[in-house]
Design an enzyme around this catalytic site. Structure first.
Site, PDB file in Angstrom:
ATOM      1  N   SER A 129       0.832  -1.205   0.000  1.00 41.35           N
ATOM      2  CA  SER A 129       0.000   0.000   0.000  1.00 41.35           C
ATOM      3  C   SER A 129       0.862   1.248   0.000  1.00 41.35           C
ATOM      4  O   SER A 129       1.980   1.259   0.539  1.00 41.35           O
ATOM      5  CB  SER A 129      -0.891  -0.001   1.251  1.00 41.35           C
ATOM      6  OG  SER A 129      -1.528   1.236   1.439  1.00 41.35           O
ATOM      7  N   TYR A 153      -1.852   0.206  10.427  1.00 40.84           N
ATOM      8  CA  TYR A 153      -2.085  -0.471   9.143  1.00 40.84           C
ATOM      9  C   TYR A 153      -0.883  -0.310   8.219  1.00 40.84           C
ATOM     10  O   TYR A 153      -0.361  -1.286   7.682  1.00 40.84           O
ATOM     11  CB  TYR A 153      -3.346   0.084   8.479  1.00 40.84           C
ATOM     12  CG  TYR A 153      -3.458  -0.314   7.023  1.00 40.84           C
ATOM     13  CD1 TYR A 153      -3.683  -1.644   6.675  1.00 40.84           C
ATOM     14  CD2 TYR A 153      -3.315   0.628   6.008  1.00 40.84           C
ATOM     15  CE1 TYR A 153      -3.769  -2.021   5.339  1.00 40.84           C
ATOM     16  CE2 TYR A 153      -3.393   0.261   4.681  1.00 40.84           C
ATOM     17  CZ  TYR A 153      -3.628  -1.059   4.340  1.00 40.84           C
ATOM     18  OH  TYR A 153      -3.690  -1.425   3.019  1.00 40.84           O
ATOM     19  N   LYS A 157       1.965  -3.277   6.788  1.00 37.84           N
ATOM     20  CA  LYS A 157       2.322  -3.521   5.394  1.00 37.84           C
ATOM     21  C   LYS A 157       3.836  -3.374   5.188  1.00 37.84           C
ATOM     22  O   LYS A 157       4.461  -4.168   4.476  1.00 37.84           O
ATOM     23  CB  LYS A 157       1.569  -2.558   4.479  1.00 37.84           C
ATOM     24  CG  LYS A 157       0.076  -2.833   4.389  1.00 37.84           C
ATOM     25  CD  LYS A 157      -0.211  -4.143   3.671  1.00 37.84           C
ATOM     26  CE  LYS A 157      -1.678  -4.351   3.422  1.00 37.84           C
ATOM     27  NZ  LYS A 157      -1.981  -5.624   2.725  1.00 37.84           N
TER      28      LYS A 157
END
Length: 348
Positions: A129, A153, A157
């Site tokens: 991402s 988050y 990643k």
């Protein structure tokens, strides 16, 4: 095309294990894989995915952290590679409950990688991402832009990207980490699209406002240093992302080295531009309400996709926000009638 039950004939088709294949981007990638001649084997807990989005291969219901079910699935279908989409993916939720995100996204990825390592499966395409970059000092964002994620988050990643590098050095794993920007739109054929409950993403929320299912669209800040005061983002069509994953897979299957690539259009669209696009394609107004800025939201983020173009030949077919919004609008209008019966499922 209905989902395929497992049969001996499948041994003649190269299968790809797709974790999270019942989700938004995963299901579109399964369709792209089938078109490219692969058998996508969806492995999904269905906690947020949809069984009726699995139409191009078998569905195995299982948790990414379930080592025994992962091992059994790999043994049964003998995939040539793995595409890894299974993850919790909401920034706000990750801030509220980081433990769940580290458990699912990082521990789950380790479980998958160890299952692959146990059988010598050495090619993986990872759904990363642009959230791994965090605030950026210069635009557009290149693969060399410093990665300073500001949410759990984004950190999960980035942690998995580091794990992939370490597994590559130590165990020979070859991987493609694809850092994509704002996924949007729906399958142009209308078979699958974006369905979340509740819906957190900007474009589908604007469409729901146009349809009258939401009273207004919240715009978080209109006082940024941008042409119209709202944030600028790189909206990339989900089918373009799916094609990028197939290109990355084929790069790895040809023996290519590991990659870390941005997938985006390289074009900046403001939030107000997106709202106007929704009004044009729907023919309906989208009332907006200005809300305070969200902490950590940068004024502008858009990709430099040159490296993906040079290495993979990746280009985007949907380069206009109206075209992207139109595919999502058509899916929203027809989705109730377009869902197929759930495929044959093997319960873990």
């Amino acid at each position: 095309m209905p989902a395929l039950p497992h049969s001996p004939a499948m041994a003649r088709v190269r299968s790809v294990l797709v974790t999270g294949g019942a989700g938004y981007i995963g299901s579109h990638t399964c369709k792209a894989l089938a078109r490219a001649g692969y058998l996508p084997v969806t492995y999904d807990s269905l906690q947020t995915g949809h069984a009726d989005a699995v139409r191009w291969g078998p569905l195995v219901r299982g948790d990414i952290r379930d080592a025994a079910t992962l091992a059994g699935t790999i043994a049964e279908y003998g995939p040539v590679a793995v595409m890894h989409f299974a993850a919790s993916a909401y920034v706000a939720d990750s801030i509220a409950d980081p433990a769940a995100y580290y458990d699912n996204n990082v521990a789950g990825s380790l479980c998958l990688l160890n299952a692959m390592r146990a059988v010598g499966l050495d090619a993986l395409v990872f759904s990363s991402s642009c959230a791994t970059y965090g605030p950026v000092d210069t635009l557009p964002v290149t693969e060399e832009t410093p990665q300073r994620p500001v949410s759990p988050y984004g950190r999960t990643k980035l942690m998995v990207e580091h794990i992939l590098e370490d597994y590559g050095r130590a165990y020979g794993l070859r991987s493609a980490a694809l850092r994509y920007f704002n996924a949007a739109g729906a399958d142009p054929d209308g078979e699958i699209g974006e369905r979340h409950d509740p819906e957190p993403h900007l474009l589908p929320r604007a469409l729901l406002v146009a349809l009258g299912r939401l009273p207004h669209l919240a715009i978080n800040g209109d006082d940024y240093d941008t042409p119209d005061g709202t944030c600028l983002r790189d909206f990339v069509h989900v089918s373009d992302l799916a094609r990028g994953h197939v290109l990355a897979l084929e790069h790895l299957l040809r023996g290519g080295p590991s990659l870390r690539l941005n997938l985006g259009t390289g074009r900046a669209t403001s939030i107000r531009d997106l709202v106007r696009a929704v009004e044009r394609v729907s023919g309906r107004p989208v009332p907006c309400q200005i809300s305070p800025r969200r902490p950590g939201d940068p004024p502008a983020v858009y990709a430099a996709p040159d490296k993906a173009r040079a290495i993979l030949g990746f280009t985007t077919a949907f380069n206009d926000i109206d075209a992207i919004a139109a595919t999502a609008w058509r899916f929203l209008l027809t989705s109730a009638a377009s869902h197929a019966q759930p495929p044959e499922e093997r319960q873990a």
